[in-house]
Design an enzyme around this catalytic site. Structure first.
Site: not given
Length: 343
Positions: A64, A66, A87, A112, A116, A177, A179-180, A218, A247, A300
């Site tokens: 995430g 880079d 990813t 966030n 991806f 994730s 977010n997808t 993950k 994650n 964390g």
């Protein structure tokens, strides 16, 4: 303290207090300067062997930070013992609409919903072929393209695995994730069994009779114990080499009251609020598998004690993301020193 009091506020002022712009400018600077930095100059030696790989220390950069592998030499120079890029997805994609990255300084956290955003697996493969690897073990996190239907997800992952196989020291399979859309459904038993079975077959084929590149999964911190136990059983059945826990979370527990407005933003929460849950998941994975699955602990870590807590729970390696983003590169050395002293 210098980073927290001077550097970070200056970065945000110069970037109109846009966290994503701060991130992009930081990566751009590291990409330019990293080529001239001596590798490992800030690294704490605390070697570990895992997954058939030798790690110069146990502190890695999480996926995430880079996504496109733009600053690989810089991460080794800053003292990381391994780097995970991505990813990355089969198809290049812009990610979700902006704004999609939010800092919560009172909570020591980030939300966030990047989605991806990356240049695609083929572009990353071309970059690695041209510029080489970072000098420490390189993990590559792969996920599903947003436009790919869930029923076609397996081929998406297989494409990325094939394209990046010459360069990865291990693969992280991101099915967690938030977010997808629909991605987390791939953690269900049937879908995960199909995905891991196909990836295992592909890995063996690509290895050509040699040792296959390790494949790790993950996991989300939001799984129930029963769901996580089922996932671990599937992972063991299909020869998964390890687990990355965890994650980001959809929970907003631990967010400071003064940031309750930001807590309403959609996306995954990372940072200090995840500290306890990450350790719980690591301990569950370790205990449920009897230590048969190596664990990379992430979530964390804002100081050495947090990393030690994950190692005590059963993690062999740890990764930094939010703590590094909010508190700067000095955290890498502090955590590495703390883990080395604990041996």
């Amino acid at each position: 303290m210098f980073f927290d009091k001077i550097v970070r506020p200056a970065l945000y002022r110069l970037s109109a207090h846009d966290p994503e712009l701060v991130h992009e400018r930081t990566i751009a600077v590291l990409a330019r300067l990293g080529r001239f930095a001596p590798r490992g100059v800030l690294r704490v030696d605390d070697p570990a062997t895992l997954l058939g790989l030798r790690f110069p220390n146990r502190v890695g950069l999480a996926a995430g930070m880079d996504k496109n592998g733009r600053a690989l030499p810089a991460w080794a120079a800053l003292g990381f013992g391994f780097v995970e890029v991505g990813t990355v997805t089969r198809l290049a994609q812009p990610g979700n609409p902006k704004p999609r990255l939010f800092t919560l300084p009172a909570s020591d956290a980030i939300i966030n919903r990047m989605g991806f955003n990356n240049d695609g697996a083929s572009a990353l493969a071309a970059k690695l072929a041209r510029d080489g690897k970072p000098g420490v073990p390189l993990g590559i996190s792969i996920g599903k393209s947003k436009v790919t239907p869930l029923e076609d997800a397996v081929e998406d992952y297989r494409f990325s695995l094939r394209a990046l196989h010459p360069y990865a020291d291990y693969f992280a399979i991101n099915v967690s994730s938030p977010n997808t859309p629909g991605l987390r459904q791939l953690q269900d038993r049937t879908a995960l069994a199909e995905l891991l079975g196909e990836l295992r077959s592909t890995s063996l084929e690509l290895a050509g009779g040699g040792s296959p590149t390790p494949v790790l999964v993950k996991v989300a911190p939001d799984l129930t114990d029963d769901a996580l136990a089922e996932l671990l059983e599937v992972a063991l059945e299909h020869g998964v080499a390890g687990i990355i826990a965890t994650n980001t979370t959809l929970s907003r527990d631990g967010v400071a009251a003064v940031e309750s407005g930001l807590a309403g933003q959609a996306g995954g929460l990372s940072g200090r609020p995840l500290t306890t849950r990450a350790a719980e998941v690591v301990r569950f994975v370790h205990d449920h598998t009897g230590g048969r699955l190596p664990i990379i602990g992430v979530g964390g870590i804002t100081g050495p004690d947090d990393a030690i807590r994950l190692v005590d729970a059963g993690a062999s390696l740890v990764q930094l993301y939010t703590g590094f983003a909010l508190h700067g590169p000095g955290l890498v050395r502090r955590v590495s020193r703390g883990l080395a002293a604990r041996r």
